[in-house]
Scaffold this motif. Sequence first.
Motif, PDB file in Angstrom:
ATOM      1  N   ARG A  74     -24.512   8.292  -8.501  1.00  0.00           N
ATOM      2  CA  ARG A  74     -23.893   9.299  -9.363  1.00  0.00           C
ATOM      3  C   ARG A  74     -24.659   9.362 -10.680  1.00  0.00           C
ATOM      4  NH1 ARG A  74     -18.863   6.531 -12.192  1.00  0.00           N
ATOM      5  NH2 ARG A  74     -19.725   4.480 -12.480  1.00  0.00           N
ATOM      6  N   GLU A  81      -3.337   0.498  -3.638  1.00  0.00           N
ATOM      7  CA  GLU A  81      -3.142  -0.797  -2.984  1.00  0.00           C
ATOM      8  C   GLU A  81      -3.100  -1.899  -4.030  1.00  0.00           C
ATOM      9  OE1 GLU A  81      -5.315  -1.516   0.685  1.00  0.00           O
ATOM     10  OE2 GLU A  81      -5.653  -3.552   0.009  1.00  0.00           O
ATOM     11  N   SER A 129      -8.635  -4.579 -10.963  1.00  0.00           N
ATOM     12  CA  SER A 129      -9.978  -4.846 -10.475  1.00  0.00           C
ATOM     13  C   SER A 129     -10.859  -3.625 -10.676  1.00  0.00           C
ATOM     14  CB  SER A 129      -9.913  -5.195  -9.000  1.00  0.00           C
ATOM     15  OG  SER A 129     -11.206  -5.195  -8.467  1.00  0.00           O
ATOM     16  N   SER A 130     -12.128  -3.868 -10.979  1.00  0.00           N
ATOM     17  CA  SER A 130     -13.025  -2.728 -11.169  1.00  0.00           C
ATOM     18  C   SER A 130     -13.336  -2.037  -9.848  1.00  0.00           C
ATOM     19  CB  SER A 130     -14.303  -3.163 -11.871  1.00  0.00           C
ATOM     20  OG  SER A 130     -14.731  -4.403 -11.408  1.00  0.00           O
ATOM     21  N   THR A 131     -12.950  -2.656  -8.705  1.00  0.00           N
ATOM     22  CA  THR A 131     -13.129  -1.957  -7.431  1.00  0.00           C
ATOM     23  C   THR A 131     -12.271  -0.693  -7.394  1.00  0.00           C
ATOM     24  OG1 THR A 131     -11.411  -3.301  -6.438  1.00  0.00           O
ATOM     25  CG2 THR A 131     -13.653  -4.011  -6.063  1.00  0.00           C
ATOM     26  N   ALA A 191     -11.837  -0.371   2.711  1.00  0.00           N
ATOM     27  CA  ALA A 191     -10.598  -0.941   2.178  1.00  0.00           C
ATOM     28  C   ALA A 191     -10.117  -0.177   0.950  1.00  0.00           C
ATOM     29  CB  ALA A 191     -10.809  -2.406   1.830  1.00  0.00           C
ATOM     30  N   VAL A 192     -11.050   0.388   0.208  1.00  0.00           N
ATOM     31  CA  VAL A 192     -10.679   1.133  -0.998  1.00  0.00           C
ATOM     32  C   VAL A 192     -11.012   2.594  -0.741  1.00  0.00           C
ATOM     33  CG1 VAL A 192     -11.013   1.324  -3.484  1.00  0.00           C
ATOM     34  CG2 VAL A 192     -11.325  -0.872  -2.371  1.00  0.00           C
ATOM     35  N   SER A 193      -9.999   3.409  -0.503  1.00  0.00           N
ATOM     36  CA  SER A 193     -10.295   4.763  -0.029  1.00  0.00           C
ATOM     37  C   SER A 193     -10.896   5.653  -1.117  1.00  0.00           C
ATOM     38  CB  SER A 193      -9.046   5.396   0.560  1.00  0.00           C
ATOM     39  OG  SER A 193      -7.897   4.900  -0.048  1.00  0.00           O
ATOM     40  N   LYS A 194     -10.665   5.318  -2.370  1.00  0.00           N
ATOM     41  CA  LYS A 194     -11.199   6.163  -3.448  1.00  0.00           C
ATOM     42  C   LYS A 194     -12.686   5.914  -3.697  1.00  0.00           C
ATOM     43  CE  LYS A 194      -8.207   8.704  -5.537  1.00  0.00           C
ATOM     44  NZ  LYS A 194      -7.993   9.533  -6.732  1.00  0.00           N
ATOM     45  N   TYR A 250     -19.654   2.617  -5.888  1.00  0.00           N
ATOM     46  CA  TYR A 250     -19.511   3.968  -6.433  1.00  0.00           C
ATOM     47  C   TYR A 250     -20.922   4.503  -6.696  1.00  0.00           C
ATOM     48  CZ  TYR A 250     -14.538   3.144  -7.144  1.00  0.00           C
ATOM     49  OH  TYR A 250     -13.209   2.886  -6.951  1.00  0.00           O
ATOM     50  N   ARG A 272       0.856  -1.180   0.000  1.00  0.00           N
ATOM     51  CA  ARG A 272       0.000   0.000   0.000  1.00  0.00           C
ATOM     52  C   ARG A 272       0.889   1.227   0.000  1.00  0.00           C
ATOM     53  NH1 ARG A 272      -4.725   2.510   2.003  1.00  0.00           N
ATOM     54  NH2 ARG A 272      -6.130   0.766   1.848  1.00  0.00           N
ATOM     55  N   ARG A 306     -26.095  -1.445 -10.646  1.00  0.00           N
ATOM     56  CA  ARG A 306     -25.285  -2.338 -11.485  1.00  0.00           C
ATOM     57  C   ARG A 306     -24.293  -3.082 -10.610  1.00  0.00           C
ATOM     58  NH1 ARG A 306     -22.223   0.672 -15.054  1.00  0.00           N
ATOM     59  NH2 ARG A 306     -22.210  -0.883 -16.703  1.00  0.00           N
ATOM     60  N   TYR A 359     -19.038  -3.236  -7.142  1.00  0.00           N
ATOM     61  CA  TYR A 359     -18.023  -4.118  -7.709  1.00  0.00           C
ATOM     62  C   TYR A 359     -17.539  -5.072  -6.626  1.00  0.00           C
ATOM     63  CZ  TYR A 359     -17.972  -0.615 -11.361  1.00  0.00           C
ATOM     64  OH  TYR A 359     -18.348   0.237 -12.352  1.00  0.00           O
ATOM     65  N   VAL A 360     -17.608  -6.359  -6.891  1.00  0.00           N
ATOM     66  CA  VAL A 360     -17.079  -7.315  -5.921  1.00  0.00           C
ATOM     67  C   VAL A 360     -15.933  -8.090  -6.549  1.00  0.00           C
ATOM     68  CG1 VAL A 360     -19.001  -7.622  -4.354  1.00  0.00           C
ATOM     69  CG2 VAL A 360     -18.974  -8.870  -6.468  1.00  0.00           C
ATOM     70  N   GLN A 361     -14.885  -8.253  -5.780  1.00  0.00           N
ATOM     71  CA  GLN A 361     -13.686  -8.928  -6.267  1.00  0.00           C
ATOM     72  C   GLN A 361     -13.361 -10.046  -5.285  1.00  0.00           C
ATOM     73  OE1 GLN A 361     -11.343  -7.866  -8.927  1.00  0.00           O
ATOM     74  NE2 GLN A 361     -10.466  -9.857  -8.487  1.00  0.00           N
ATOM     75  N   SER A 394      -6.910  -0.893  -5.392  1.00  0.00           N
ATOM     76  CA  SER A 394      -7.282   0.504  -5.228  1.00  0.00           C
ATOM     77  C   SER A 394      -6.221   1.325  -5.944  1.00  0.00           C
ATOM     78  CB  SER A 394      -7.316   0.829  -3.739  1.00  0.00           C
ATOM     79  OG  SER A 394      -7.534   2.190  -3.553  1.00  0.00           O
ATOM     80  N   PRO A 454     -14.373   2.630 -11.521  1.00  0.00           N
ATOM     81  CA  PRO A 454     -15.503   2.117 -12.310  1.00  0.00           C
ATOM     82  C   PRO A 454     -15.166   1.980 -13.795  1.00  0.00           C
ATOM     83  CG  PRO A 454     -16.242   3.858 -10.850  1.00  0.00           C
ATOM     84  CD  PRO A 454     -14.756   3.811 -10.733  1.00  0.00           C
ATOM     85  N   ASP A 473      -2.935   5.828  -1.127  1.00  0.00           N
ATOM     86  CA  ASP A 473      -4.225   5.206  -1.383  1.00  0.00           C
ATOM     87  C   ASP A 473      -4.151   4.145  -2.481  1.00  0.00           C
ATOM     88  OD1 ASP A 473      -5.532   6.519   0.556  1.00  0.00           O
ATOM     89  OD2 ASP A 473      -6.380   8.082  -0.722  1.00  0.00           O
ATOM     90  N   GLU A 519     -20.788  -5.879 -10.747  1.00  0.00           N
ATOM     91  CA  GLU A 519     -19.842  -6.734 -11.466  1.00  0.00           C
ATOM     92  C   GLU A 519     -19.076  -7.603 -10.474  1.00  0.00           C
ATOM     93  OE1 GLU A 519     -17.141  -5.760 -15.155  1.00  0.00           O
ATOM     94  OE2 GLU A 519     -15.925  -5.735 -13.348  1.00  0.00           O
ATOM     95  N   ILE A 551     -13.706  -8.551  -1.565  1.00  0.00           N
ATOM     96  CA  ILE A 551     -13.636  -7.114  -1.341  1.00  0.00           C
ATOM     97  C   ILE A 551     -14.734  -6.491  -2.202  1.00  0.00           C
ATOM     98  CG2 ILE A 551     -11.801  -6.879  -3.054  1.00  0.00           C
ATOM     99  CD1 ILE A 551     -10.552  -4.813  -1.292  1.00  0.00           C
ATOM    100  N   ALA A 552     -15.472  -5.558  -1.637  1.00  0.00           N
ATOM    101  CA  ALA A 552     -16.549  -4.925  -2.392  1.00  0.00           C
ATOM    102  C   ALA A 552     -16.358  -3.426  -2.363  1.00  0.00           C
ATOM    103  CB  ALA A 552     -17.906  -5.291  -1.793  1.00  0.00           C
ATOM    104  N   ALA A 553     -16.655  -2.781  -3.486  1.00  0.00           N
ATOM    105  CA  ALA A 553     -16.565  -1.328  -3.557  1.00  0.00           C
ATOM    106  C   ALA A 553     -17.837  -0.797  -4.196  1.00  0.00           C
ATOM    107  CB  ALA A 553     -15.347  -0.896  -4.365  1.00  0.00           C
TER     108      ALA A 553
END
Lengths: 286, 241
Positions: B53, A55, A84-86, B28-31, B50, A50, B69, B120-122, A146, A89, A53, B71, B46-48
Amino acid sequence: MVGLSLGEQFFIQGGIAQDLRCDGRKRLSYRPIYVQTGVIPQANGSAKVRIGDTEVIASVKAELGKPSLMQPDKGKVSIHIDCSSTAEPAFEGRGADWLSADLSNALQRCLLGAKSGAGAGIDCSSLVVVQGKICWDLYIDGLVVSSDGNLLDALGAAIKAALSNTGIPKVQIAAGASSDEKPEVEVSDEEFLQFDTSGVPVIVTLTKVGKHYIVDATSEEESQMSSAVSISINRQGYICGVTKRGGMGLDPSVILDMVSVAKLVSEQLINKLDSEIASAEAEDES
Amino acid sequence: MEYVNPEGLRVDGRRPMEMRQIRAEIGAVSKADGSAIFEMGNTKVIAAVYGPREVQNRSQQMSDQALVRCEYSMANFSTGDRMRKPKGDRRSTEISLVIRQTMEACILTHLMPRSQIDIYVQVLQADGGTRSACINAATLALADAGIPMRDLVTSCSAGYLNSTPLLDLNYVEDSAGGPDVTVGILPKLDKVTLLQMDSKLPVDILENVMQLATEGCKAIANYIREILLENTKQLEYRRGS
């Protein structure tokens, strides 16, 4: 994508010109780096790195395979990166394919050396079990979880950490097998060989914004860059690979200047990484 | 093969009604607007999130509700044998759809018309029950993003092997060929939003297995609520009020 107003763009550019960036860093200083090893138990070696931001996770899997005919005394190493798309987007579906390919190629160039295997940061000849018959194939997978700029440096660091976390099982060759057929092997699940990672280079990306260049750019800063050069340097101070990505053309003398700056920065980075890896390993074992 | 030994222990040493250790982490994903890591034993996702919007593809915009949506993707190193799978194969498309429908059922989409929410799930490690783990991670990430929901959705799987109902199957038990019932519930409203089963099972036993999975969901819901509460307390502390 980063959407910045004109004012914000000037602020970033002006800050870099005055050697004081938005997050308070100087032009040639890194964000804090954290390393965690052994994050993927199924792999032979893995690490999470990391930087600010950004990662990334790297894993190393070893499988027994056959060496190529051209190089019977070397194992095979392949690097594959996924975004990863996480992380963003825009990486959804096939959106990250170009970036993945770009990063994989750059890392391959920086870490694996020439096609002949000369100058590789990873010692492929230590992967051979029986010359011309059996060798270890190393599959290095990277995943961007990330993203906030400087992905290549982070991935390079993660791969270095994952390799030093890698244990390759000891292999016993069954005696009595004739020389022309495939020998029988027994893979030990208790004894592991540690991989020598002292030669694995680190990657330093210098991003040129305006007249100056910076290390460890965030994604906001990357959006303002005119060009970027990634240089991989090992502990001895040798350059293992140079990649110029995107942007405008550079004057050759600027590139030489960048290389010497990168060499200075890389010494600090290697020391920082090594101590982080050592403490991560110690934590992993306890 | 024997999946429950005479002492009543399973292959990984659990009791039939015991869940694997669960662990969750928010942010876990700060953005991202919201994100979470969820672990069930060796399964780690891990899930993010967004959004909400602006809708990216105008033709999908809905004037009365938000577009959700999803993925789902698996990392190359997530399974025991390394494999390269392109994004968007049939299995991940199916799971994406399942997660999307489950989350859509609990998000108050009518409050956010003409907007879009991306989940988004990874999968970082797969050891059975990725579907459930993804839904649990997505719930946490949605809550972290502050998206209005009817209730938390939680999911858990259960199976039936050696004439014993088993809670939270791992990979070995999942690939044993027995039935695998994945249940998703809204714990406070006590409603089932997801139910999937493969293989065959007598009707009276299905009730037991489903009951077991529902109990598992409720236990996970309690844990998730604790984690959210803890997170909110920390946020409050950081705000200094």
